[in-house]
Scaffold this motif. Sequence first.
Motif, PDB file in Angstrom:
ATOM      1  N   GLY A 259       8.639  -3.899   2.979  1.00 25.28           N
ATOM      2  CA  GLY A 259       8.742  -5.248   3.522  1.00 25.28           C
ATOM      3  C   GLY A 259       7.840  -6.262   2.850  1.00 25.28           C
ATOM      4  O   GLY A 259       6.779  -5.925   2.333  1.00 25.28           O
ATOM      5  N   PRO A 260       8.271  -7.537   2.877  1.00 24.69           N
ATOM      6  CA  PRO A 260       7.507  -8.603   2.219  1.00 24.69           C
ATOM      7  C   PRO A 260       6.222  -8.966   2.946  1.00 24.69           C
ATOM      8  O   PRO A 260       5.435  -9.753   2.429  1.00 24.69           O
ATOM      9  N   ASP A 261       6.023  -8.439   4.131  1.00 27.04           N
ATOM     10  CA  ASP A 261       4.793  -8.705   4.876  1.00 27.04           C
ATOM     11  C   ASP A 261       3.810  -7.539   4.802  1.00 27.04           C
ATOM     12  O   ASP A 261       2.820  -7.504   5.517  1.00 27.04           O
ATOM     13  N   GLN A 262       4.086  -6.568   3.919  1.00 21.04           N
ATOM     14  CA  GLN A 262       3.197  -5.418   3.757  1.00 21.04           C
ATOM     15  C   GLN A 262       2.833  -5.235   2.283  1.00 21.04           C
ATOM     16  O   GLN A 262       2.821  -4.124   1.759  1.00 21.04           O
ATOM     17  N   GLY A 263       2.560  -6.354   1.630  1.00 21.98           N
ATOM     18  CA  GLY A 263       2.265  -6.308   0.210  1.00 21.98           C
ATOM     19  C   GLY A 263       0.898  -5.721  -0.106  1.00 21.98           C
ATOM     20  O   GLY A 263      -0.029  -5.770   0.703  1.00 21.98           O
ATOM     21  N   LYS A 264       0.795  -5.163  -1.305  1.00 23.32           N
ATOM     22  CA  LYS A 264      -0.468  -4.670  -1.846  1.00 23.32           C
ATOM     23  C   LYS A 264      -0.496  -5.008  -3.326  1.00 23.32           C
ATOM     24  O   LYS A 264       0.552  -5.259  -3.937  1.00 23.32           O
ATOM     25  N   LYS A 265      -1.683  -5.011  -3.908  1.00 23.17           N
ATOM     26  CA  LYS A 265      -1.734  -5.111  -5.366  1.00 23.17           C
ATOM     27  C   LYS A 265      -0.967  -3.922  -5.942  1.00 23.17           C
ATOM     28  O   LYS A 265      -1.037  -2.814  -5.415  1.00 23.17           O
ATOM     29  N   ILE A 266      -0.265  -4.159  -7.028  1.00 21.53           N
ATOM     30  CA  ILE A 266       0.518  -3.076  -7.611  1.00 21.53           C
ATOM     31  C   ILE A 266      -0.387  -1.922  -8.030  1.00 21.53           C
ATOM     32  O   ILE A 266       0.001  -0.749  -7.942  1.00 21.53           O
ATOM     33  N   SER A 267      -1.604  -2.228  -8.412  1.00 27.63           N
ATOM     34  CA  SER A 267      -2.556  -1.162  -8.735  1.00 27.63           C
ATOM     35  C   SER A 267      -2.834  -0.279  -7.514  1.00 27.63           C
ATOM     36  O   SER A 267      -3.076   0.928  -7.654  1.00 27.63           O
ATOM     37  N   GLN A 268      -2.786  -0.850  -6.315  1.00 27.67           N
ATOM     38  CA  GLN A 268      -2.984  -0.065  -5.097  1.00 27.67           C
ATOM     39  C   GLN A 268      -1.792   0.846  -4.833  1.00 27.67           C
ATOM     40  O   GLN A 268      -1.967   1.987  -4.383  1.00 27.67           O
ATOM     41  N   TRP A 269      -0.597   0.335  -5.101  1.00 28.49           N
ATOM     42  CA  TRP A 269       0.585   1.186  -4.957  1.00 28.49           C
ATOM     43  C   TRP A 269       0.514   2.368  -5.919  1.00 28.49           C
ATOM     44  O   TRP A 269       0.849   3.508  -5.553  1.00 28.49           O
ATOM     45  N   THR A 270       0.090   2.103  -7.148  1.00 26.36           N
ATOM     46  CA  THR A 270       0.001   3.199  -8.120  1.00 26.36           C
ATOM     47  C   THR A 270      -1.055   4.216  -7.713  1.00 26.36           C
ATOM     48  O   THR A 270      -0.892   5.419  -7.927  1.00 26.36           O
ATOM     49  N   ALA A 271      -2.134   3.746  -7.101  1.00 26.02           N
ATOM     50  CA  ALA A 271      -3.183   4.658  -6.633  1.00 26.02           C
ATOM     51  C   ALA A 271      -2.663   5.577  -5.522  1.00 26.02           C
ATOM     52  O   ALA A 271      -3.203   6.664  -5.302  1.00 26.02           O
ATOM     53  N   MET A 272      -1.607   5.150  -4.833  1.00 30.58           N
ATOM     54  CA  MET A 272      -1.008   5.962  -3.775  1.00 30.58           C
ATOM     55  C   MET A 272       0.005   6.959  -4.329  1.00 30.58           C
ATOM     56  O   MET A 272       0.589   7.743  -3.572  1.00 30.58           O
ATOM     57  N   GLY A 273       0.242   6.910  -5.628  1.00 32.87           N
ATOM     58  CA  GLY A 273       1.158   7.855  -6.253  1.00 32.87           C
ATOM     59  C   GLY A 273       2.507   7.293  -6.628  1.00 32.87           C
ATOM     60  O   GLY A 273       3.364   8.009  -7.165  1.00 32.87           O
ATOM     61  N   ILE A 274       2.718   6.015  -6.384  1.00 30.87           N
ATOM     62  CA  ILE A 274       3.980   5.378  -6.788  1.00 30.87           C
ATOM     63  C   ILE A 274       3.935   5.089  -8.281  1.00 30.87           C
ATOM     64  O   ILE A 274       2.947   4.559  -8.789  1.00 30.87           O
ATOM     65  N   ALA A 275       4.996   5.467  -8.995  1.00 37.64           N
ATOM     66  CA  ALA A 275       5.010   5.322 -10.453  1.00 37.64           C
ATOM     67  C   ALA A 275       6.341   4.757 -10.917  1.00 37.64           C
ATOM     68  O   ALA A 275       7.381   4.951 -10.269  1.00 37.64           O
ATOM     69  N   ARG A 276       6.320   4.059 -12.034  1.00 35.86           N
ATOM     70  CA  ARG A 276       7.553   3.554 -12.628  1.00 35.86           C
ATOM     71  C   ARG A 276       8.395   4.710 -13.145  1.00 35.86           C
ATOM     72  O   ARG A 276       7.890   5.769 -13.529  1.00 35.86           O
ATOM     73  N   ILE A 277       9.697   4.490 -13.139  1.00 36.58           N
ATOM     74  CA  ILE A 277      10.635   5.486 -13.645  1.00 36.58           C
ATOM     75  C   ILE A 277      10.393   5.707 -15.139  1.00 36.58           C
ATOM     76  O   ILE A 277      10.114   4.770 -15.894  1.00 36.58           O
TER      77      ILE A 277
END
Length: 408
Positions: A259-277
């Motif tokens: 959701g657009p109301d639960q944003g994080k820095k993209i670096s934070q998303w990557t720290a959680m294990g989310i990675a580009r294809i």
Amino acid sequence: MRYLTAILFSLAVAFAAFPASAAKIDDQFQAWLKTDLWPEAKSRGISQKTFDAAFAGVSPNLKLPDLVMPGTKPKTPQKQHQAEFGSPGSYFAPIGNVTAGGRSRAGQYAKTLAAIEKRYGVPGEVVLAIWGRESGFGTAKIPYNAFEVLGTKAFMATRKEMFRKEVLAALEIVQRGLADPGQMKSSWAGALGQPQFLPTSFLKHAVDFDGDGHPDIWNSVPDTLASIANYLVNYGWVKGRDWGFEVTVPDSVTCSLEGPDQGKKISQWTAMGIARIGGKLFPANELKAEGFLLMPAGRSGPAFIVTPNFYVLKEYNMSDLYALFIGHAADRIAHGDKGFSGAWGKVGGLYRSDVAAMQRGLEKAGYDVGSADGLPGFKTRRSIGVWQAKNGRAATCYPDKGLVEAMR
């Protein structure tokens, strides 16, 4: 034979009654024009000449959708099975036509697109994707009289007030000399020209880019493309940022973070294990900026980290799938046809009324679904995920038959 005669007589009566009914509605429409719409138009500076020219020969078009006949109440089919509620993957079926057409026109209009990108900061491939999706690059037929469509809907549609604003804006377009009544061609929904702007959007966003003194979104390609870019800029397009990136989301990251109301820095998303294809890295400038999780089919489809520009695209059409289509088509125009890495699962197939019933059940349980309208938007999807987790189920973040039954 007597039975057949009775049927034929009944049909004859029905068909004879319809013109009378239509004539009655037309009389009511003409009275509404004179006693209701005209006084407000006059108060807004519309001349009698403009008003009469716009509605000359116009009668209500009773074949348009979403109409409410005078004296009746709106009715929504209890069982309404539409394409939007099937697998989201089917929405992307026509993308090849848009990308092929976009690439061929990228060269044809290279100078114009470069000038537009320099002025507005919107990449040419994004503008081309919208142009292709909205009107087939100007090849789609736009046959309706805008005043017939908008007048009919302002008189008897389910969203009368919205269309009243639009028909008044259409009159203003003519009053200001921006278009003649005969030029005001629209879709069945009242959207004008190649970028498919409603009249209020035309007044706010249409621009003259070919220098002939007036914005022409029906015939001028430069005006059409620049108007699309101007629309996006006016809604907050951020120059230099992408629209988004396809990613993998590990099981440790809940889909309810969408959701657009639960944003994080993209670096934070990557720290959680989310990675580009494909092991690609996010651009350095994107890592420092805010991104948002998007999972339009929950765990049953591709996942994305999107930027604020995604939600600017969504302003063109308030649909996650529409904005995703445009972003993906733009990528394919610029970099070649390559589909999503993630596959769309066999989700959907529910009636809209079933989804709405499930949403009402979630609301009663204290969840925010946005609106119990039968449309599984991000608030509904993430609420499903939270409910599933609390009730010992795997969080899929997308409605299914089991969930509908559980919510009854």
